[in-house]
Write a protein that holds these residues in place. Sequence first.
Motif, PDB file in Angstrom:
ATOM      1  N   PHE A 151      32.503  24.450  74.858  1.00  0.00           N
ATOM      2  CA  PHE A 151      32.883  24.206  73.462  1.00  0.00           C
ATOM      3  C   PHE A 151      33.286  25.494  72.766  1.00  0.00           C
ATOM      4  N   ARG A 152      34.379  25.412  72.013  1.00  0.00           N
ATOM      5  CA  ARG A 152      34.827  26.522  71.178  1.00  0.00           C
ATOM      6  C   ARG A 152      34.875  26.127  69.694  1.00  0.00           C
ATOM      7  N   GLY A 153      35.405  24.935  69.401  1.00  0.00           N
ATOM      8  CA  GLY A 153      35.503  24.517  68.007  1.00  0.00           C
ATOM      9  C   GLY A 153      35.990  23.086  67.896  1.00  0.00           C
ATOM     10  N   VAL A 154      35.833  22.505  66.707  1.00  0.00           N
ATOM     11  CA  VAL A 154      36.272  21.127  66.483  1.00  0.00           C
ATOM     12  C   VAL A 154      36.579  20.915  65.009  1.00  0.00           C
ATOM     13  N   LEU A 155      37.572  20.091  64.738  1.00  0.00           N
ATOM     14  CA  LEU A 155      37.930  19.650  63.392  1.00  0.00           C
ATOM     15  C   LEU A 155      37.878  18.127  63.371  1.00  0.00           C
ATOM     16  N   VAL A 156      37.263  17.563  62.331  1.00  0.00           N
ATOM     17  CA  VAL A 156      37.225  16.108  62.171  1.00  0.00           C
ATOM     18  C   VAL A 156      37.860  15.757  60.823  1.00  0.00           C
ATOM     19  N   PHE A 157      38.950  15.001  60.879  1.00  0.00           N
ATOM     20  CA  PHE A 157      39.650  14.539  59.681  1.00  0.00           C
ATOM     21  C   PHE A 157      39.436  13.034  59.530  1.00  0.00           C
ATOM     22  N   GLY A 158      39.276  12.565  58.297  1.00  0.00           N
ATOM     23  CA  GLY A 158      39.116  11.138  58.062  1.00  0.00           C
ATOM     24  C   GLY A 158      40.102  10.623  57.035  1.00  0.00           C
ATOM     25  N   THR A 159      40.541   9.390  57.202  1.00  0.00           N
ATOM     26  CA  THR A 159      41.445   8.780  56.232  1.00  0.00           C
ATOM     27  C   THR A 159      40.685   8.379  54.966  1.00  0.00           C
ATOM     28  N   ASP A 160      41.429   8.192  53.884  1.00  0.00           N
ATOM     29  CA  ASP A 160      40.846   7.794  52.604  1.00  0.00           C
ATOM     30  C   ASP A 160      40.026   6.512  52.705  1.00  0.00           C
ATOM     31  N   ASP A 161      40.536   5.555  53.459  1.00  0.00           N
ATOM     32  CA  ASP A 161      39.868   4.264  53.556  1.00  0.00           C
ATOM     33  C   ASP A 161      38.760   4.251  54.612  1.00  0.00           C
ATOM     34  N   ALA A 162      38.500   5.393  55.223  1.00  0.00           N
ATOM     35  CA  ALA A 162      37.426   5.555  56.209  1.00  0.00           C
ATOM     36  C   ALA A 162      37.588   4.632  57.419  1.00  0.00           C
ATOM     37  N   LYS A 163      38.817   4.228  57.709  1.00  0.00           N
ATOM     38  CA  LYS A 163      39.047   3.339  58.846  1.00  0.00           C
ATOM     39  C   LYS A 163      39.485   4.078  60.111  1.00  0.00           C
ATOM     40  N   ALA A 164      39.831   5.344  59.976  1.00  0.00           N
ATOM     41  CA  ALA A 164      40.310   6.089  61.143  1.00  0.00           C
ATOM     42  C   ALA A 164      39.984   7.566  60.999  1.00  0.00           C
ATOM     43  N   SER A 165      39.933   8.235  62.142  1.00  0.00           N
ATOM     44  CA  SER A 165      39.660   9.666  62.180  1.00  0.00           C
ATOM     45  C   SER A 165      40.608  10.343  63.162  1.00  0.00           C
TER      46      SER A 165
END
Length: 221
Positions: free
Chosen positions: A162-176
């Motif tokens: 492991f080096r790093g990770v980014l987690v993005f989420g949509t406004d409606d919380a239905k997808a990442s």
Amino acid sequence: MTRPHEDLERHIPTDHRPGGAPIGFASGGWCAIDIAHVRADRVDAGISAYETMVEKARTSAVKAHGGAILRSVNNRRVIALIAINGHDAFRHLKSAWDDHHLNAERHAVAESSTLTLYRLTASGGDATIDPASTDSYAFEHVARDPDHVRALIAAIAAAQGFRGVLVFGTDDAKASAIVYRFAHASEVDAFRQSAVAQQALGRVGDSGETVFAVHPVKTFG
């Protein structure tokens, strides 16, 4: 070597040379992510088109303040991540890119694309995107609540390589959308095949190709 040139159709000064400084994304910040499916023989044209569009976003009403272009290792995806200020900026961006996509489609650059507004909900390790790095990056899009994915940060950080990770989420919380950074591609695959990842994110291939190896081509500070 390709030199900076002016896009003759859109008159946007664009430097198409690969590279750029490592770029990070601010916690809680908004990010427009476009995933374009391209023909393998048109991936370079797709990258060039997105570089021009990102440059336009930086100098227009969108006022984008950073971003990155990723290319999938199999040359079938071009991914643009653009740091913007929120919903109004996203509306400006979508309007401008829709117009440009009509051009791109006429030249058979993109088979399809999906532009979506996300917010960075979590990150860990060295989550910068660095074109000069020899680390292995991967990108994944899943139909999962970002809070659900965020709970995986500890498990991802504990994975080998492991080096790093980014987690993005949509406004409606239905997808990442997830950007992984590991030392080696095999370690990304090993984590994604682990029981904890499959339980939380679903098995790879359940709904098509969800995760794929990518390489940062260009960053914009």
